[in-house]
Design a protein around this motif. Structure first.
Motif, PDB file in Angstrom:
ATOM      1  N   ARG A 192       0.802  -1.228   0.000  1.00 25.29           N
ATOM      2  CA  ARG A 192       0.000   0.000   0.000  1.00 25.29           C
ATOM      3  C   ARG A 192       0.839   1.285   0.000  1.00 25.29           C
ATOM      4  O   ARG A 192       0.328   2.357   0.326  1.00 25.29           O
ATOM      5  N   HIS A 193       2.096   1.197  -0.366  1.00 27.50           N
ATOM      6  CA  HIS A 193       2.914   2.407  -0.540  1.00 27.50           C
ATOM      7  C   HIS A 193       2.737   2.867  -1.992  1.00 27.50           C
ATOM      8  O   HIS A 193       3.542   2.531  -2.869  1.00 27.50           O
ATOM      9  N   PHE A 194       1.683   3.628  -2.229  1.00 30.66           N
ATOM     10  CA  PHE A 194       1.306   3.994  -3.588  1.00 30.66           C
ATOM     11  C   PHE A 194       2.084   5.185  -4.136  1.00 30.66           C
ATOM     12  O   PHE A 194       1.935   5.538  -5.297  1.00 30.66           O
ATOM     13  N   GLU A 195       2.894   5.828  -3.309  1.00 26.34           N
ATOM     14  CA  GLU A 195       3.684   6.955  -3.785  1.00 26.34           C
ATOM     15  C   GLU A 195       4.942   6.443  -4.492  1.00 26.34           C
ATOM     16  O   GLU A 195       5.518   5.430  -4.107  1.00 26.34           O
ATOM     17  N   ALA A 196       5.358   7.167  -5.522  1.00 34.83           N
ATOM     18  CA  ALA A 196       6.585   6.832  -6.249  1.00 34.83           C
ATOM     19  C   ALA A 196       7.393   8.105  -6.451  1.00 34.83           C
ATOM     20  O   ALA A 196       6.853   9.219  -6.403  1.00 34.83           O
ATOM     21  N   ASP A 197       8.685   7.948  -6.671  1.00 35.36           N
ATOM     22  CA  ASP A 197       9.572   9.097  -6.843  1.00 35.36           C
ATOM     23  C   ASP A 197       9.659   9.558  -8.286  1.00 35.36           C
ATOM     24  O   ASP A 197      10.006  10.704  -8.568  1.00 35.36           O
ATOM     25  N   THR A 198       9.332   8.661  -9.205  1.00 38.40           N
ATOM     26  CA  THR A 198       9.416   8.997 -10.622  1.00 38.40           C
ATOM     27  C   THR A 198       8.589   7.987 -11.410  1.00 38.40           C
ATOM     28  O   THR A 198       8.002   7.061 -10.835  1.00 38.40           O
ATOM     29  N   ILE A 199       8.552   8.167 -12.722  1.00 38.14           N
ATOM     30  CA  ILE A 199       7.797   7.234 -13.567  1.00 38.14           C
ATOM     31  C   ILE A 199       8.538   5.909 -13.681  1.00 38.14           C
ATOM     32  O   ILE A 199       9.736   5.818 -13.427  1.00 38.14           O
ATOM     33  N   ASN A 200       7.801   4.871 -14.063  1.00 36.30           N
ATOM     34  CA  ASN A 200       8.349   3.528 -14.297  1.00 36.30           C
ATOM     35  C   ASN A 200       9.089   2.983 -13.082  1.00 36.30           C
ATOM     36  O   ASN A 200      10.122   2.336 -13.200  1.00 36.30           O
ATOM     37  N   TYR A 210      -8.091  -3.525  -1.237  1.00 33.95           N
ATOM     38  CA  TYR A 210      -7.551  -2.224  -0.873  1.00 33.95           C
ATOM     39  C   TYR A 210      -6.038  -2.165  -1.089  1.00 33.95           C
ATOM     40  O   TYR A 210      -5.469  -1.078  -1.176  1.00 33.95           O
ATOM     41  N   ASP A 211      -5.388  -3.335  -1.178  1.00 33.17           N
ATOM     42  CA  ASP A 211      -3.955  -3.362  -1.475  1.00 33.17           C
ATOM     43  C   ASP A 211      -3.682  -2.897  -2.902  1.00 33.17           C
ATOM     44  O   ASP A 211      -2.542  -2.597  -3.247  1.00 33.17           O
TER      45      ASP A 211
END
Length: 302
Positions: free
Chosen positions: A132-140, A237-238
């Motif tokens: 559930r860590h849906f944040e990312a630092d960049t694409i791909n 929800y995951d």
């Protein structure tokens, strides 16, 4: 007539005049004004009165709200309408937009809250790397994928497999078919990989459906050196982001139309994803940008 008019909540001059005008085919102005105890002089004055600047501004703002509401295909509520109005140079509050939406009977399409029912199938657990860590630092960096059902008149149930980049919320790959197969799930990921030179290390999250746990799908993921992450058993929800996209697709497009056959639905899905969702629809989760704008920002595209 007098008794019925008592039920009107607000008796402004405008309401009196409107009521009188709507009943002139039955009564004279004198009869109506006497019955309502409304001065005839006020009635005639109201007929020739010039609207104030405040009233003109109020009506102009209402027109802008209606225009933007229809421009975005009745899919935006007050929060997003406030954003597009402000971006277009009309500064306003969400509350003000809400008031004018209510006044004009405008209501965006809504979706019923999803109620999860636990699966009783005996599905083995697999590692949930995304967790559930849906944040990312960049694409791909992090992708998620899922399959949803779409009904058409001729063929019955059809199936859409989609892949979302979690940094941009863009649908970067999808496949639409008449059967829910591992090949359909694989095809959606293949399409997502078309414009990505190096897929090594990308986390691809899915549920534990047989399409995603199949050997065919796993072989493809391994060949692209991607890392497969799985939702916990019976817990959608995951994989909330792609679940949310499919719910939005159905709310804003699928449930509003009846498709005669597979090809008609295919065209509608293509138009929704490519022309609307990725390039026009703003998302609060990415600071009210469109997915394409977010991707262009990441790529340094002017």
């Amino acid at each position: 007539m007098k008794k019925s008019y008592r039920h009107i909540r607000q008796k402004s001059i405008e309401e009196y005049v409107t009521f009188i005008n709507s009943n002139l085919h039955l009564y004279t102005v004198k009869q109506l004004c006497n019955a309502l105890k409304f001065p005839r002089s006020t009635y005639y004055k109201a007929l020739v009165s010039v609207p104030s600047n405040k009233q003109l501004e109020y009506e102009e703002f209402s027109k802008k709200v209606i225009y933007q509401f229809n421009k975005y295909k009745q899919r935006y509520g007050a929060i997003k309408l406030q954003r597009v109005l402000s971006d277009a140079g009309t500064k306003c509050s969400i509350k003000r937009v809400q008031r004018h939406m209510v006044k004009n009977g405008l209501r965006s399409v809504v979706v019923k809250k999803y109620n999860h029912h636990s699966s009783k199938n005996n599905i083995p657990e697999k590692e949930n790397i995304l967790n559930r860590h849906f944040e990312a630092d960049t694409i791909n960096q992090k992708w998620c994928t899922d399959i949803t059902y779409i009904h058409v008149l001729k063929e019955g149930w059809t199936y859409l497999a989609s892949v979302m980049d979690l940094y941009t919320r863009k649908i970067i790959g999808y496949a639409y078919g008449k059967e829910i197969t591992a090949e359909l799930a694989k095809k959606a990921v293949e399409n997502a990989c078309l414009n990505v030179k190096n897929t090594k290390g990308i986390i691809l999250h899915s549920d534990l459906g047989v399409q995603y746990t199949s050997q065919l799908f796993e072989n493809y993921i391994n060949s692209k050196k991607m890392i497969h992450s799985f939702s916990h058993k019976g817990n959608p929800y995951d994989n909330a982001c792609i679940e949310s996209f499919h719910a939005t697709l159905k709310k804003e497009e699928i449930y509003r139309h009846t498709y005669r056959d597979f090809n008609e639905a295919n065209r509608a899905i293509f138009e929704y994803i490519e022309s609307w969702y990725n390039r026009i629809r703003i998302h609060s989760s990415i600071d009210f940008m469109t997915p394409q704008q977010k991707e262009d920002e990441a790529l340094g595209v002017a």
